[in-house]
Scaffold this motif. Structure first.
Motif, short mmCIF file in Angstrom:
data_model
loop_
_atom_site.label_atom_id
_atom_site.label_comp_id
_atom_site.label_asym_id
_atom_site.label_seq_id
_atom_site.Cartn_x
_atom_site.Cartn_y
_atom_site.Cartn_z
N THR A 79 0.83 -1.21 0.00
CA THR A 79 0.00 0.00 0.00
C THR A 79 0.86 1.25 0.00
O THR A 79 0.58 2.22 -0.73
CB THR A 79 -0.94 0.01 1.22
OG1 THR A 79 -1.70 -1.21 1.24
CG2 THR A 79 -1.90 1.18 1.17
N LEU A 82 2.35 2.27 -3.33
CA LEU A 82 1.45 2.95 -4.28
C LEU A 82 1.80 4.43 -4.38
O LEU A 82 1.60 5.05 -5.44
CB LEU A 82 -0.01 2.79 -3.85
CG LEU A 82 -0.59 1.37 -3.89
CD1 LEU A 82 -2.03 1.38 -3.42
CD2 LEU A 82 -0.51 0.78 -5.30
N TYR A 85 4.51 4.67 -6.95
CA TYR A 85 3.95 4.46 -8.29
C TYR A 85 3.20 5.71 -8.75
O TYR A 85 3.28 6.10 -9.93
CB TYR A 85 2.98 3.28 -8.30
CG TYR A 85 3.58 1.95 -7.88
CD1 TYR A 85 4.89 1.61 -8.20
CD2 TYR A 85 2.83 1.02 -7.17
CE1 TYR A 85 5.44 0.39 -7.81
CE2 TYR A 85 3.35 -0.20 -6.78
CZ TYR A 85 4.65 -0.51 -7.10
OH TYR A 85 5.18 -1.71 -6.73
N TYR A 166 5.30 -5.40 -9.74
CA TYR A 166 3.99 -4.77 -9.96
C TYR A 166 4.07 -3.29 -10.30
O TYR A 166 3.02 -2.64 -10.43
CB TYR A 166 3.09 -4.99 -8.74
CG TYR A 166 2.54 -6.38 -8.68
CD1 TYR A 166 1.45 -6.75 -9.46
CD2 TYR A 166 3.13 -7.35 -7.88
CE1 TYR A 166 0.96 -8.04 -9.43
CE2 TYR A 166 2.65 -8.64 -7.84
CZ TYR A 166 1.56 -8.99 -8.62
OH TYR A 166 1.07 -10.26 -8.59
N TYR A 170 0.59 -0.91 -11.79
CA TYR A 170 -0.04 0.25 -11.15
C TYR A 170 0.27 1.55 -11.87
O TYR A 170 -0.58 2.45 -11.93
CB TYR A 170 0.39 0.33 -9.68
CG TYR A 170 -0.23 -0.75 -8.83
CD1 TYR A 170 -1.59 -0.72 -8.51
CD2 TYR A 170 0.52 -1.83 -8.37
CE1 TYR A 170 -2.17 -1.72 -7.76
CE2 TYR A 170 -0.06 -2.83 -7.61
CZ TYR A 170 -1.40 -2.77 -7.31
OH TYR A 170 -1.98 -3.78 -6.56
N ILE A 173 -2.15 1.92 -14.70
CA ILE A 173 -3.49 2.29 -14.22
C ILE A 173 -3.55 3.78 -13.90
O ILE A 173 -4.47 4.49 -14.32
CB ILE A 173 -3.86 1.46 -12.97
CG1 ILE A 173 -4.11 0.00 -13.35
CG2 ILE A 173 -5.11 2.04 -12.29
CD1 ILE A 173 -4.38 -0.90 -12.17
N TYR A 174 -2.56 4.27 -13.15
CA TYR A 174 -2.54 5.69 -12.79
C TYR A 174 -2.35 6.57 -14.02
O TYR A 174 -2.96 7.64 -14.13
CB TYR A 174 -1.43 5.96 -11.77
CG TYR A 174 -1.70 5.40 -10.40
CD1 TYR A 174 -2.98 5.40 -9.86
CD2 TYR A 174 -0.67 4.85 -9.64
CE1 TYR A 174 -3.22 4.88 -8.60
CE2 TYR A 174 -0.92 4.33 -8.37
CZ TYR A 174 -2.20 4.35 -7.86
OH TYR A 174 -2.44 3.84 -6.61
N VAL A 211 -9.92 5.91 -8.59
CA VAL A 211 -8.94 4.94 -9.08
C VAL A 211 -7.96 4.58 -7.97
O VAL A 211 -7.58 3.42 -7.81
CB VAL A 211 -8.20 5.50 -10.31
CG1 VAL A 211 -7.08 4.57 -10.75
CG2 VAL A 211 -9.17 5.75 -11.45
N THR A 215 -7.05 0.85 -6.41
CA THR A 215 -5.69 0.27 -6.35
C THR A 215 -5.30 -0.09 -4.92
O THR A 215 -4.53 -1.04 -4.71
CB THR A 215 -4.66 1.24 -6.95
OG1 THR A 215 -4.73 2.50 -6.27
CG2 THR A 215 -4.90 1.44 -8.43
N LEU A 218 -6.88 -3.42 -4.38
CA LEU A 218 -6.14 -4.42 -5.16
C LEU A 218 -4.81 -4.77 -4.48
O LEU A 218 -4.42 -5.94 -4.41
CB LEU A 218 -5.89 -3.91 -6.57
CG LEU A 218 -7.07 -3.85 -7.53
CD1 LEU A 218 -6.67 -3.19 -8.84
CD2 LEU A 218 -7.63 -5.24 -7.79
N ALA A 219 -4.11 -3.74 -4.00
CA ALA A 219 -2.80 -3.96 -3.38
C ALA A 219 -2.92 -4.77 -2.09
O ALA A 219 -2.15 -5.71 -1.86
CB ALA A 219 -2.12 -2.62 -3.10
#
Length: 292
Positions: A79, A82, A85, A166, A170, A173-174, A211, A215, A218-219
């Motif tokens: 987390t 993220l 990312y 990963y 991510y 997606i971002y 979004v 994520t 998901l994470a």
């Protein structure tokens, strides 16, 4: 066409195959897993009903709680990653020179299987000929670490490999979410005197908040059920220092032939994932919907 799609029988005919597949491949296995958790069973012979003994045993199992702790650490670490990312995606969204090339480079790990990635990082962490220790020796480090054999270092070593694996997923997606923001909003903020950091924090991030919430879920859920790379790299070792819930479930069910107890671990993992997902959705819930 409109008349056909308003017919409830036709709608049922279209959706029934998908519903049957979901029922057969998702919900029935979940129910059966919970049911097997009530049994003493080696996975082959006859089952013996023992009620809630396996589930009560979980509460008293130190290895289960150690595995859960490692899974939660992985979820927390994933987390937090993220943020990195997201920062990379914000930088790449500024159309800097070479940003398209970097975006493609970040996608490379997505093209590799988890086993291939595990083998790659095993070579990097090799205590004798690995790239990481060779670099440390160049800089004068004499007693180089045994990354995957040291209980204090094994988790962070695995976490770094997972972050690398990963990153592309991510970031893409971002990046897709940021591309959906109208340029006129960004330009208006720039005219009002906002600097790039203010634009990112006060304009872009609120617009992709939905979004970001997805994520996060998901994470966390992905980390709690993570298995393959950890199993290939360490097998849960040394001495259980990198054991996670999914690998503990696998060992109990398929290595120790304690299928009933392994099913109880799997069902407990499902319940934990559901609770965590519910909590995250509650904590990140918002009644405000930003329109643009």
């Amino acid at each position: 066409m409109k008349q056909v799609m308003s017919n409830k029988l036709i709608i049922a005919m279209y959706t029934l195959p998908a519903l049957i597949l979901i029922l057969a491949l998702v919900y029935v296995p979940i129910v059966m897993t919970g049911y097997y958790g009530l049994m003493e069973w080696d996975g082959i012979g006859a089952k013996t009903f023992i009620g809630l003994e396996n589930y009560i045993g979980l509460m008293q199992d130190a290895k289960f709680w150690d595995s859960a702790y490692h899974s939660f650490l992985l979820a927390a670490f994933s987390t937090l990653s993220l943020v990195g990312y997201l920062v990379i995606s914000l930088v790449l969204a500024n159309k800097l020179k070479g940003s398209e090339l970097l975006r493609k480079i970040y996608l490379i790990p997505m093209l590799l299987s988890s086993v291939a990635i595990a083998q790659l990082w095993l070579k990097i962490y090799d205590p004798n000929n690995g790239m990481l220790n060779s670099l440390l020796e160049i800089f004068g480090v004499e007693n180089t670490p045994t990354w995957l054999a040291d209980p204090k270092l094994v988790l962070i070593s695995i976490f770094i490999a997972i972050i690398w694996q990963y990153a592309g997923f991510y970031i893409i997606i971002y990046s897709a979410a940021l591309k959906g923001i109208p340029e006129s909003l960004v330009e208006a903020a720039r005219i009002d005197g906002a600097n790039p950091i203010q634009i990112a924090y006060k304009v872009k991030l609120p617009l992709i908040a939905g979004v970001i919430k997805v994520t996060i879920v998901l994470a966390i859920v992905g980390s709690l059920k993570y298995f393959d790379l950890i199993y290939v790299m360490t097998g849960g070792g040394p001495n259980g220092a990198s054991e996670v819930l999914a690998s503990y479930m696998y060992k109990e069910a398929f290595a120790s032939y304690n299928f009933g107890y392994g099913s109880a671990v799997g069902f407990a993992l499902l319940v934990i994932c559901l609770i965590i997902t519910w909590l995250v959705r509650k904590l990140t819930a918002s009644n405000e919907e930003i329109q643009y």
